[in-house]
Design a protein around this motif. Structure first.
Motif, PDB file in Angstrom:
ATOM      1  N   VAL B   4       0.854  -1.189   0.000  1.00  0.00           N
ATOM      2  CA  VAL B   4       0.000   0.000   0.000  1.00  0.00           C
ATOM      3  C   VAL B   4       0.885   1.233   0.000  1.00  0.00           C
ATOM      4  O   VAL B   4       1.868   1.287   0.742  1.00  0.00           O
ATOM      5  CB  VAL B   4      -0.905   0.019   1.254  1.00  0.00           C
ATOM      6  N   THR B   5       0.519   2.207  -0.790  1.00  0.00           N
ATOM      7  CA  THR B   5       1.206   3.495  -0.786  1.00  0.00           C
ATOM      8  C   THR B   5       0.199   4.573  -0.430  1.00  0.00           C
ATOM      9  O   THR B   5      -0.822   4.727  -1.103  1.00  0.00           O
ATOM     10  CB  THR B   5       1.835   3.795  -2.155  1.00  0.00           C
ATOM     11  N   GLN B   6       0.496   5.283   0.636  1.00  0.00           N
ATOM     12  CA  GLN B   6      -0.393   6.361   1.087  1.00  0.00           C
ATOM     13  C   GLN B   6       0.303   7.696   0.973  1.00  0.00           C
ATOM     14  O   GLN B   6       1.537   7.760   0.873  1.00  0.00           O
ATOM     15  CB  GLN B   6      -0.776   6.152   2.557  1.00  0.00           C
ATOM     16  N   THR B   7      -0.501   8.770   1.039  1.00  0.00           N
ATOM     17  CA  THR B   7       0.068  10.107   1.138  1.00  0.00           C
ATOM     18  C   THR B   7       1.090  10.088   2.257  1.00  0.00           C
ATOM     19  O   THR B   7       0.819   9.625   3.365  1.00  0.00           O
ATOM     20  CB  THR B   7      -1.043  11.131   1.466  1.00  0.00           C
ATOM     21  N   GLU B   8       2.273  10.609   1.950  1.00  0.00           N
ATOM     22  CA  GLU B   8       3.376  10.514   2.902  1.00  0.00           C
ATOM     23  C   GLU B   8       3.178  11.376   4.134  1.00  0.00           C
ATOM     24  O   GLU B   8       2.758  12.529   4.046  1.00  0.00           O
ATOM     25  CB  GLU B   8       4.670  10.960   2.215  1.00  0.00           C
ATOM     26  N   GLY B   9       3.474  10.808   5.297  1.00  0.00           N
ATOM     27  CA  GLY B   9       3.681  11.564   6.512  1.00  0.00           C
ATOM     28  C   GLY B   9       2.514  12.356   7.028  1.00  0.00           C
ATOM     29  O   GLY B   9       1.506  11.820   7.450  1.00  0.00           O
ATOM     30  N   LEU B  10       2.677  13.670   6.994  1.00  0.00           N
ATOM     31  CA  LEU B  10       1.773  14.590   7.675  1.00  0.00           C
ATOM     32  C   LEU B  10       1.051  15.479   6.663  1.00  0.00           C
ATOM     33  O   LEU B  10       1.664  16.044   5.766  1.00  0.00           O
ATOM     34  CB  LEU B  10       2.586  15.460   8.646  1.00  0.00           C
ATOM     35  N   VAL B  11      -0.266  15.568   6.845  1.00  0.00           N
ATOM     36  CA  VAL B  11      -1.076  16.495   6.065  1.00  0.00           C
ATOM     37  C   VAL B  11      -1.682  17.499   7.044  1.00  0.00           C
ATOM     38  O   VAL B  11      -2.353  17.099   7.997  1.00  0.00           O
ATOM     39  CB  VAL B  11      -2.191  15.764   5.300  1.00  0.00           C
ATOM     40  N   THR B  12      -1.419  18.761   6.827  1.00  0.00           N
ATOM     41  CA  THR B  12      -1.974  19.797   7.705  1.00  0.00           C
ATOM     42  C   THR B  12      -3.006  20.611   6.934  1.00  0.00           C
ATOM     43  O   THR B  12      -2.782  20.985   5.786  1.00  0.00           O
ATOM     44  CB  THR B  12      -0.875  20.727   8.235  1.00  0.00           C
ATOM     45  N   LEU B  13      -4.129  20.855   7.588  1.00  0.00           N
ATOM     46  CA  LEU B  13      -5.240  21.559   6.953  1.00  0.00           C
ATOM     47  C   LEU B  13      -5.852  22.543   7.928  1.00  0.00           C
ATOM     48  O   LEU B  13      -5.811  22.332   9.143  1.00  0.00           O
ATOM     49  CB  LEU B  13      -6.346  20.573   6.549  1.00  0.00           C
ATOM     50  N   THR B  14      -6.463  23.555   7.380  1.00  0.00           N
ATOM     51  CA  THR B  14      -7.271  24.456   8.188  1.00  0.00           C
ATOM     52  C   THR B  14      -8.703  23.933   8.207  1.00  0.00           C
ATOM     53  O   THR B  14      -9.213  23.437   7.185  1.00  0.00           O
ATOM     54  CB  THR B  14      -7.227  25.884   7.613  1.00  0.00           C
TER      55      THR B  14
END
Lengths: 113, 112
Positions: B4-14
């Motif tokens: 499985v390949t996912q969006t890497e690491g950390l996603v920051t959102l408002t």
């Protein structure tokens, strides 16, 4: 609500030590699993079982043994613990039907010093 | 084996912005089940949603995902992020015999 109970919740042992992590499920599930969780690696499957007396090798089995004594009980054994085995360990269970939900215990944090 | 390949690491959102967490997978099974699990801080992973049907949108708790077997993808989306969505998200195909192969996970952090 499905119930998976792990013990102990926290454990510290020395390098070379002998550790047993316990897991009991009261869901009447056939499948039980041991995962380890590490930052940067996610959840990785160590061993799993589809019934009492059965053991299947997971993806990261080196250094670990496991035993399923009953449908309810699944044990993970570290006979010569190493610092690389410091991790958060999750036990989980699921029904025999494919694609059903996997239920996780609360985890055991193991530190090998 | 499966991967499985996912969006890497950390996603920051408002808060209020849309959420999109990517997941692509490889499996030898032609008809895998795909799962998203969510793990909040100091909790255990729990099922968020699952799918088996190609090109059908699956929704749960405001999140949705569509399994696309042609591209081996199962991206997780939400139209408007909430602070309570901050968590670690795992994508996982069921490789048979209920053996889930989890990705490395994506941390979603939603700020005010």
């Amino acid at each position: 609500e499905a119930a998976v109970t792990q013990s102990p919740r926290n454990k510290v042992t020395v390098t070379g030590g002998n550790v047993t992590l316990s897991c009991r499920q009261t869901n009447s599930h056939n499948y039980m699993y041991w995962y380890r969780q590490d930052t940067g690696h996610g959840l990785r499957l160590i061993h799993y079982s589809y019934g009492a007396g059965n053991l299947q090798i997971g993806d990261v089995p080196d250094g670990y043994k496991a035993t399923r004594t009953t449908q309810e009980d699944f044990f993970l054994l570290l006979e010569l613990a190493s610092p690389s085995q410091t991790s958060l360990y999750f036990c989980a269970s699921s029904d025999a039907q494919s694609n059903t939900e996997v239920f996780f215990g609360k985890g055991t944090r193991l530190t090998v010093v | 084996g499966d991967s499985v390949t996912q969006t890497e690491g950390l996603v920051t959102l408002t808060e209020g912005l849309p959420v999109m967490l990517n997941c692509t997978y490889q499996t030898i099974y032609s008809n895998p089940f795909l799962f998203w699990y969510v793990q909040h801080l100091n909790e255990s992973p729990r099922l968020l949603l699952k799918s088996f049907t190609d090109n059908k949108r699956t929704e749960h708790q405001g999140f949705h995902a569509t399994l696309h077997k042609s591209s081996s993808s199962f991206h997780l989306q939400k139209s408007s992020a909430q602070l309570s969505d901050s968590a670690l998200y795992y994508c996982a195909p069921d490789s048979g015999y209920n053996k889930l192969t989890f990705g490395k996970g994506t941390v979603l952090l939603v700020s005010p």
